[in-house]
Design an enzyme around this catalytic site. Structure first.
Site, PDB file in Angstrom:
ATOM      1  N   SER A 154      29.351  23.671  10.217  1.00 61.88           N
ATOM      2  CA  SER A 154      29.686  22.890  11.409  1.00 61.88           C
ATOM      3  C   SER A 154      30.498  23.798  12.327  1.00 61.88           C
ATOM      4  O   SER A 154      31.064  24.798  11.872  1.00 61.88           O
ATOM      5  CB  SER A 154      30.519  21.680  10.987  1.00 61.88           C
ATOM      6  OG  SER A 154      31.227  21.151  12.078  1.00 61.88           O
ATOM      7  N   TYR A 167      37.219  17.481   6.527  1.00 60.20           N
ATOM      8  CA  TYR A 167      35.877  17.920   6.913  1.00 60.20           C
ATOM      9  C   TYR A 167      35.923  19.375   7.396  1.00 60.20           C
ATOM     10  O   TYR A 167      35.128  20.212   6.945  1.00 60.20           O
ATOM     11  CB  TYR A 167      35.331  16.996   8.009  1.00 60.20           C
ATOM     12  CG  TYR A 167      33.916  17.309   8.452  1.00 60.20           C
ATOM     13  CD1 TYR A 167      32.828  16.837   7.735  1.00 60.20           C
ATOM     14  CD2 TYR A 167      33.668  18.076   9.594  1.00 60.20           C
ATOM     15  CE1 TYR A 167      31.532  17.115   8.131  1.00 60.20           C
ATOM     16  CE2 TYR A 167      32.376  18.360  10.001  1.00 60.20           C
ATOM     17  CZ  TYR A 167      31.307  17.878   9.272  1.00 60.20           C
ATOM     18  OH  TYR A 167      30.024  18.159   9.661  1.00 60.20           O
TER      19      TYR A 167
HETATM   20  P1  NDP Z   1      24.107  11.787   7.543  1.00 64.71           P
HETATM   21  O1  NDP Z   1      25.345  10.997   7.298  1.00 64.71           O
HETATM   22  O2  NDP Z   1      23.032  11.220   8.390  1.00 64.71           O
HETATM   23  O3  NDP Z   1      23.451  12.239   6.151  1.00 64.71           O
HETATM   24  C1  NDP Z   1      24.264  12.724   5.125  1.00 64.71           C
HETATM   25  C2  NDP Z   1      23.457  12.812   3.855  1.00 64.71           C
HETATM   26  O4  NDP Z   1      24.341  13.186   2.778  1.00 64.71           O
HETATM   27  C3  NDP Z   1      22.822  11.472   3.462  1.00 64.71           C
HETATM   28  O5  NDP Z   1      21.596  11.716   2.841  1.00 64.71           O
HETATM   29  C4  NDP Z   1      23.846  10.943   2.467  1.00 64.71           C
HETATM   30  O6  NDP Z   1      23.353   9.975   1.579  1.00 64.71           O
HETATM   31  C5  NDP Z   1      24.198  12.230   1.735  1.00 64.71           C
HETATM   32  N1  NDP Z   1      25.440  12.057   0.968  1.00 64.71           N
HETATM   33  C6  NDP Z   1      26.638  11.640   1.425  1.00 64.71           C
HETATM   34  N2  NDP Z   1      27.513  11.532   0.415  1.00 64.71           N
HETATM   35  C7  NDP Z   1      26.854  11.896  -0.715  1.00 64.71           C
HETATM   36  C8  NDP Z   1      27.216  11.959  -2.097  1.00 64.71           C
HETATM   37  N3  NDP Z   1      28.437  11.598  -2.519  1.00 64.71           N
HETATM   38  N4  NDP Z   1      26.296  12.368  -2.993  1.00 64.71           N
HETATM   39  C9  NDP Z   1      25.045  12.704  -2.585  1.00 64.71           C
HETATM   40  N5  NDP Z   1      24.644  12.644  -1.298  1.00 64.71           N
HETATM   41  C10 NDP Z   1      25.531  12.245  -0.372  1.00 64.71           C
HETATM   42  O7  NDP Z   1      24.647  13.157   8.151  1.00 64.71           O
HETATM   43  P2  NDP Z   1      23.881  14.326   8.960  1.00 64.71           P
HETATM   44  O8  NDP Z   1      22.452  14.330   8.672  1.00 64.71           O
HETATM   45  O9  NDP Z   1      24.390  14.283  10.332  1.00 64.71           O
HETATM   46  O10 NDP Z   1      24.568  15.599   8.264  1.00 64.71           O
HETATM   47  C11 NDP Z   1      23.879  16.517   7.432  1.00 64.71           C
HETATM   48  C12 NDP Z   1      24.737  17.764   7.301  1.00 64.71           C
HETATM   49  O11 NDP Z   1      24.903  18.344   8.595  1.00 64.71           O
HETATM   50  C13 NDP Z   1      26.153  17.461   6.794  1.00 64.71           C
HETATM   51  O12 NDP Z   1      26.556  18.487   5.924  1.00 64.71           O
HETATM   52  C14 NDP Z   1      26.989  17.494   8.059  1.00 64.71           C
HETATM   53  O13 NDP Z   1      28.315  17.831   7.788  1.00 64.71           O
HETATM   54  C15 NDP Z   1      26.275  18.548   8.869  1.00 64.71           C
HETATM   55  N6  NDP Z   1      26.496  18.514  10.314  1.00 64.71           N
HETATM   56  C16 NDP Z   1      25.995  17.486  11.075  1.00 64.71           C
HETATM   57  C17 NDP Z   1      26.158  17.489  12.456  1.00 64.71           C
HETATM   58  C18 NDP Z   1      25.626  16.386  13.331  1.00 64.71           C
HETATM   59  O14 NDP Z   1      25.875  16.405  14.549  1.00 64.71           O
HETATM   60  N7  NDP Z   1      24.889  15.426  12.817  1.00 64.71           N
HETATM   61  C19 NDP Z   1      26.876  18.582  13.141  1.00 64.71           C
HETATM   62  C20 NDP Z   1      27.379  19.590  12.249  1.00 64.71           C
HETATM   63  C21 NDP Z   1      27.166  19.552  10.892  1.00 64.71           C
HETATM   64  P3  NDP Z   1      23.227   8.388   2.002  1.00 64.71           P
HETATM   65  O15 NDP Z   1      21.896   8.268   2.702  1.00 64.71           O
HETATM   66  O16 NDP Z   1      23.285   7.686   0.702  1.00 64.71           O
HETATM   67  O17 NDP Z   1      24.381   8.085   2.902  1.00 64.71           O
END
Ligand code: NDP
Length: 252
Positions: A154, A167
């Site tokens: 990020s 985070y």
């Molecule tokens: P989402 O919240 O849409 O998706 C997150 C995913 O992680 C989901 O599949 C979620 O599962 C899974 N997850 C969360 N907690 C756990 C856990 N305890 N065990 C297993 N799986 C878990 O987030 P994004 O798609 O936006 O983010 C994806 C990555 O990109 C992350 O690492 C985020 O930090 C990073 N990021 C995102 C940005 C953005 O603007 N969107 C910008 C910068 C970085 P569930 O479906 O069950 O919730």
């Protein structure tokens, strides 16, 4: 590099790729994209029902049949990670890449008030899990002719910003984790380890972090896929220890 990449249709044919956080957001779109490019994807997430929906979409599209591994990184034990490696080896026989997409946002709040238990959970899900998972899967990755491991960081993983708390700290850790694996493995294997900063992307996490923002003003996960494809495919061979941006920086 990679932001404007146009992937050939069969880019990932024959490869097995594990995607964590495949149930939603960027991970879900990336898993479907990798499958569309010919990969057998292993869908990892904590919500079996959501994973099954992604599985069905991939199957209905006629892409290689995926596999599902339900796992919650908040509670997973070492035995779970070890078993995951055994399952992938037994069921699929190989592993050519990991996309570490699972992540939690936690609280946006001053450190002065940050809840230590939330801190611990973020470290577990955002930082410890990618470490232990990669460690457990190294023997399989070493046997692949062209393995690629992608960590998702990020902008606050490169420069901390007020109130981003655990985070920001966990994403700084992810950057270091990727750099360490890259450095340590450079001379003993061809596996490449890199970080992607997706930049603002239209997902549930983004909406939680920026509730006042109009989601239509940020890129969709589909739009940022070129770099994810390039870095997973053979054309990024030799690229390791890098931190790359999936989209150009947005103007303030
Ligand atoms: P989402 O919240 O849409 O998706 C997150 C995913 O992680 C989901 O599949 C979620 O599962 C899974 N997850 C969360 N907690 C756990 C856990 N305890 N065990 C297993 N799986 C878990 O987030 P994004 O798609 O936006 O983010 C994806 C990555 O990109 C992350 O690492 C985020 O930090 C990073 N990021 C995102 C940005 C953005 O603007 N969107 C910008 C910068 C970085 P569930 O479906 O069950 O919730």
């Amino acid at each position: 590099p990679g932001q404007d990449y146009q992937a050939p249709a069969n880019l990932l044919q024959g490869r097995v790729i594990l995607v964590t956080g495949a149930s939603d957001g960027i991970g879900c779109v990336a898993a479907r994209h990798y499958a569309a490019l010919g990969a057998t994807v292993v869908l990892l997430g904590r919500d079996l029902q959501k994973l099954e929906m992604v599985y069905d979409l991939i199957e209905k599209a006629g892409h290689p049949q995926p596999a599902i591994i339900p796992m919650n990184f908040s509670s997973a034990t070492q035995a779970d990670f070890d078993q995951l490696a055994v399952s992938i080896e037994q069921e699929l026989g190989r592993l050519d890449g990991i996309l570490h997409c699972a992540g939690l946002l936690g609280d946006i709040t001053p450190l002065e008030m940050y809840d230590p238990d939330t801190w611990d959970e973020l470290m577990k899900v955002n930082l410890r899990a990618p470490f232990v998972l990669t460690q457990a899967l190294l023997p399989l990755l070493k046997r692949s002719p062209d393995a690629s491991v992608i960590f998702v960081s990020s902008s606050v993983g490169r420069k901390a910003r007020a109130f981003w708390g655990a985070y920001a700290v966990s994403k700084h850790g992810v950057e270091a984790l990727s750099a360490l694996f890259a450095d340590e493995m450079a001379n003993i294997s061809k596996i490449r380890f890199n970080c992607i900063n997706p930049g603002g992307t239209r997902t549930n996490m983004r909406a939680r972090a920026y509730p006042a923002e109009n989601p239509a003003t940020v890129k969709t996960p589909e739009e940022i896929m070129p770099l994810f494809a390039w870095l997973m495919g053979p054309e990024s061979q030799g690229v390791t220890g890098q931190s790359l941006d999936a989209q150009p920086p947005r103007l303030a």
